[in-house]
Design an enzyme around this catalytic site. Structure first.
Site, PDB file in Angstrom:
ATOM      1  N   SER A  37      24.801 -32.735  20.296  1.00  0.00           N
ATOM      2  CA  SER A  37      24.218 -34.071  20.218  1.00  0.00           C
ATOM      3  C   SER A  37      25.320 -35.106  20.060  1.00  0.00           C
ATOM      4  O   SER A  37      26.485 -34.826  20.357  1.00  0.00           O
ATOM      5  CB  SER A  37      23.212 -34.132  19.055  1.00  0.00           C
ATOM      6  OG  SER A  37      22.457 -35.327  19.114  1.00  0.00           O
ATOM      7  N   ASN A  38      24.980 -36.310  19.625  1.00  0.00           N
ATOM      8  CA  ASN A  38      25.976 -37.370  19.436  1.00  0.00           C
ATOM      9  C   ASN A  38      25.544 -38.246  18.269  1.00  0.00           C
ATOM     10  O   ASN A  38      24.496 -38.025  17.666  1.00  0.00           O
ATOM     11  CB  ASN A  38      26.121 -38.183  20.739  1.00  0.00           C
ATOM     12  CG  ASN A  38      24.810 -38.806  21.154  1.00  0.00           C
ATOM     13  OD1 ASN A  38      24.291 -39.688  20.481  1.00  0.00           O
ATOM     14  ND2 ASN A  38      24.240 -38.331  22.266  1.00  0.00           N
TER      15      ASN A  38
END
Ligand code: C5P
Length: 228
Positions: free
Chosen positions: A29-30
């Protein structure tokens, strides 16, 4: 006084990060907080629009009068976006969609291999949600975002054209206190006008104020588009 200048408009906004599963307990993810997308949803709703917010996993509460659709992966976000775009006047892609996902999601938790100090993951490209919506016909007015750490305008112009967007909101995420996770943001708006690209620089301000300035510009583009 609240100006309800977006009444009768149906707006779909994607926001937050996506999560791409590697196995039952891990994901890629980020750091997207979703704040910019949520601020936009709040601004459109306050101004009278019918807002659907397609949100990746974030810790924010849905703004008042906004219909939130929760998704996890980019593929789920794409399906929700395609469904919603078909009944929208304006589509705003604010999500930080993961560019890649694992080619296969392991059914069971991946184990450390004693024999090797490295591990190789094979990733495949995710679909581009904004570009997919922009390629539909008929299609809503499409607005995208570009977060860059250098050559902001050059990359943003390229994305505007390549992804077939009507407008792009470009922001420099290398400056401290602005962009990812922050409450403030500055932005450069670029949009197609006849055969040229026009621009407007919005100075650093609270994401809530920036959202209103973006809504102003989108409303004016939408009015022009409806007139042609
Ligand atoms: O290419 P880049 O990810 O920087 O483009 C950013 C814009 O494209 C944003 O509007 C983002 O929401 C959108 N995007 C998308 N689907 C992807 C990747 C980006 O809609 N898979």
């Amino acid at each position: 006084p609240v100006v309800r200048d977006a009444e009768a408009l149906r707006v779909t906004i994607t926001a937050g990060p996506t999560r791409e599963a590697l196995d039952p307990v891990r994901y890629l993810s980020n750091h997207s907080s979703g704040k910019m997308g949520y601020a936009l949803a709040e601004a459109w709703a306050r101004r009278g629009a019918q807002v659907r917010l397609i949100s990746g996993p974030v810790t924010l509460a849905a703004p008042t009068n906004v219909e939130r659709v929760d998704v996890t992966s980019a593929s789920e976000m794409l399906s929700a976006a395609e469904q919603s775009a078909a009944e929208s006047d304006i589509f705003i892609g604010c999500a930080a969609v993961a560019d890649y996902r694992a080619d296969t999601v392991a059914e069971h938790k991946l184990k450390k291999a004693d024999a090797s100090d490295t591990m190789t993951l094979t990733l495949v490209k995710n679909p581009d949600i904004v570009a997919t919506i922009a390629a539909r016909s008929p299609r809503p007015l499409v607005v995208g975002f570009a977060a860059e750490t250098r050559d902001l305008e050059r990359y943003a112009r390229d994305k505007l054209t390549r992804k077939g967007m009507d407008m792009i909101v470009a922001n420099d995420v290398s400056s401290a206190g602005l962009g990812f996770g922050a409450d403030d943001n500055a932005a450069l708006l670029l949009w197609h006008a006849d055969d040229t690209i026009e621009r407007q620089a919005l100075p650093a301000q609270a994401k809530t104020d920036l959202a209103d300035a973006i809504v102003d510009r989108v409303l004016s583009l939408y009015a022009n588009r409806a007139a042609t």
